[in-house]
Design a protein around this motif. Sequence first.
Motif, PDB file in Angstrom:
ATOM      1  N   THR A   9       0.559  -0.184  -1.261  1.00  0.00           N
ATOM      2  CA  THR A   9      -0.679  -1.034  -1.413  1.00  0.00           C
ATOM      3  C   THR A   9      -0.045  -2.258  -0.433  1.00  0.00           C
ATOM      4  O   THR A   9       0.746  -3.064  -1.099  1.00  0.00           O
ATOM      5  CB  THR A   9      -1.246  -0.890  -2.084  1.00  0.00           C
ATOM      6  N   ILE A  10      -0.965  -2.597   0.013  1.00  0.00           N
ATOM      7  CA  ILE A  10      -0.652  -4.423   0.553  1.00  0.00           C
ATOM      8  C   ILE A  10      -0.782  -5.695  -0.895  1.00  0.00           C
ATOM      9  O   ILE A  10      -0.040  -6.612  -0.585  1.00  0.00           O
ATOM     10  CB  ILE A  10      -2.478  -5.010   1.323  1.00  0.00           C
ATOM     11  N   ARG A  25      -2.054 -10.116   5.726  1.00  0.00           N
ATOM     12  CA  ARG A  25      -3.125 -10.012   7.003  1.00  0.00           C
ATOM     13  C   ARG A  25      -3.190 -10.688   8.197  1.00  0.00           C
ATOM     14  O   ARG A  25      -2.950 -10.450   9.313  1.00  0.00           O
ATOM     15  CB  ARG A  25      -4.871  -9.397   6.379  1.00  0.00           C
ATOM     16  N   ARG A  39      -2.532   3.470   8.414  1.00  0.00           N
ATOM     17  CA  ARG A  39      -3.727   3.521   8.125  1.00  0.00           C
ATOM     18  C   ARG A  39      -4.168   4.700   7.015  1.00  0.00           C
ATOM     19  O   ARG A  39      -3.220   5.483   7.624  1.00  0.00           O
ATOM     20  CB  ARG A  39      -4.962   3.113   8.415  1.00  0.00           C
ATOM     21  N   SER A  40      -4.143   4.022   5.351  1.00  0.00           N
ATOM     22  CA  SER A  40      -4.994   5.388   4.699  1.00  0.00           C
ATOM     23  C   SER A  40      -5.979   6.115   6.073  1.00  0.00           C
ATOM     24  O   SER A  40      -6.773   5.473   6.173  1.00  0.00           O
ATOM     25  CB  SER A  40      -5.348   5.066   3.632  1.00  0.00           C
ATOM     26  N   ARG A  44      -7.164   1.815   5.383  1.00  0.00           N
ATOM     27  CA  ARG A  44      -6.542   0.454   4.268  1.00  0.00           C
ATOM     28  C   ARG A  44      -4.640   0.989   4.058  1.00  0.00           C
ATOM     29  O   ARG A  44      -4.126   2.207   5.237  1.00  0.00           O
ATOM     30  CB  ARG A  44      -5.831   1.164   2.667  1.00  0.00           C
ATOM     31  N   ARG A  45      -3.890  -0.195   4.358  1.00  0.00           N
ATOM     32  CA  ARG A  45      -3.441  -0.620   5.523  1.00  0.00           C
ATOM     33  C   ARG A  45      -1.769   0.406   3.678  1.00  0.00           C
ATOM     34  O   ARG A  45      -1.914   0.247   2.976  1.00  0.00           O
ATOM     35  CB  ARG A  45      -2.218  -1.429   5.028  1.00  0.00           C
TER      36      ARG A  45
END
Lengths: 138, 138
Positions: A9-10, A25, A39-40, A44-45
Motif C-alpha cells: 500500500t502507499i 502521490r 489500482r485496486s 487504491r495504489r
Amino acid sequence: MEPVDGELTIGEVALATGLSVHALRFFEREGLLLRPIPRSSAGRRVYDQADVEWLLLCNRFRASGMPLAAIRRFVDLVREGPGNEQQRLAILREHERHVREKIAALRDDLEVIHAKVATYERHVRDGTASGVWDPSDR
Amino acid sequence: MEPVDGELTIGEVALATGLSVHALRFFEREGLLLRPIPRSSAGRRVYDQADVEWLLLCNRFRASGMPLAAIRRFVDLVREGPGNEQQRLAILREHERHVREKIAALRDDLEVIHAKVATYERHVRDGTASGVWDPSDR
DNA sequence: CCTTGACCTAGAGTTATGTCTAGCTCCTAG
DNA sequence: CTAGGAGCTAGACATAACTCTAGGTCAAGG
C-alpha cells in the motif's frame, strides 16, 4: 489487509522509503515513477518491491542534488523502452560528475569554515579578539 | 566616480562577490550583514572591503547548505557585541558538523550512483539488459 | 452494524531564496 | 543641458519541492 505476495500500500511504501504519502502521490503526478501504478478495485495504489527500489534510488538522486526534472527526463527515457540506453547513461554520468564536483566544492568550503572555527576556538580560549568580528572594530 | 580609499558601490560588491545587486539588497533587508551599510549623501550604499570579505564567507556558508536563517542568527550575535563568542562558535561548529556529514552522505550516494552508471556501461557495451530498467520487464 | 483509520482527488498553501518591475533620483560625459 | 547608466524603495512575481485541506470512499476489527 491480507498481505498478498509483493503488493504494498502507499503507507507501506512511505514507511519503506521515508517519503510521505503526500510526496508519493506528488511524485506520481509528476511522472517520476517508472510505470503507472496500478489500482485496486477500490482505486487504491498497489505498489511492488521494484517500485520501492526505484524510489530508494530516487532518494539517492534527490539527496545528491538531482532536480526532479532530471529524474523525470530519465524516467521518460525508460518509459520509451529499450534503445535509448546511451541517453540514460549520459544523464547518469552527468549527475555523477555533478556529485563529484559538489563533494570537491564542499571540501573547499569546509576548509574555510574550519579555519573560522579554529580562529574562534583560539579566541575563546585566549580571550583575544583577533580574527573574530567585533562591530565596534569597524 | 572618484574611487575613494576602500569604498565600494553596490555594483562593485556584486562583481567582487558574485552576488547580484538585487541579492545584496535582499541580504541587507534580511539582516545578513554585520553592520548597517552606510549611505552616501545621495542615499547610495557605501560598502567596504570587510563587507566583501564577510559576503565571501557567507557564500561559503550558503554553498555548503547553511540556511540564511542560521547566518542571521550568527549575525545577530555579532551585532550584540563581544561576550557571546561561545554561542557564535557553537553555530559554526554545528555547521561544520553538517558539512562533514553532508560530504559523507554524498560519498555514499556517489557509490550507489556510480554502481548504476557501471551497470549501464556494461549493458551498453554488451547489449544486454540486466540491471537496467525496461518497463516491458515488469 | 459501526467506528476508525487508511486511502482517494483536486487544488490551495508553504518555505526558501532570490529576481524583477515601476517609478523615481542622481551623477557624469558629451 | 541632456542622455545614459547606476542607484534607490516597495512590493509583486518566480521556482522547486513539497505539504496540507476539504470533502469524500472503503475496509477490517470489535
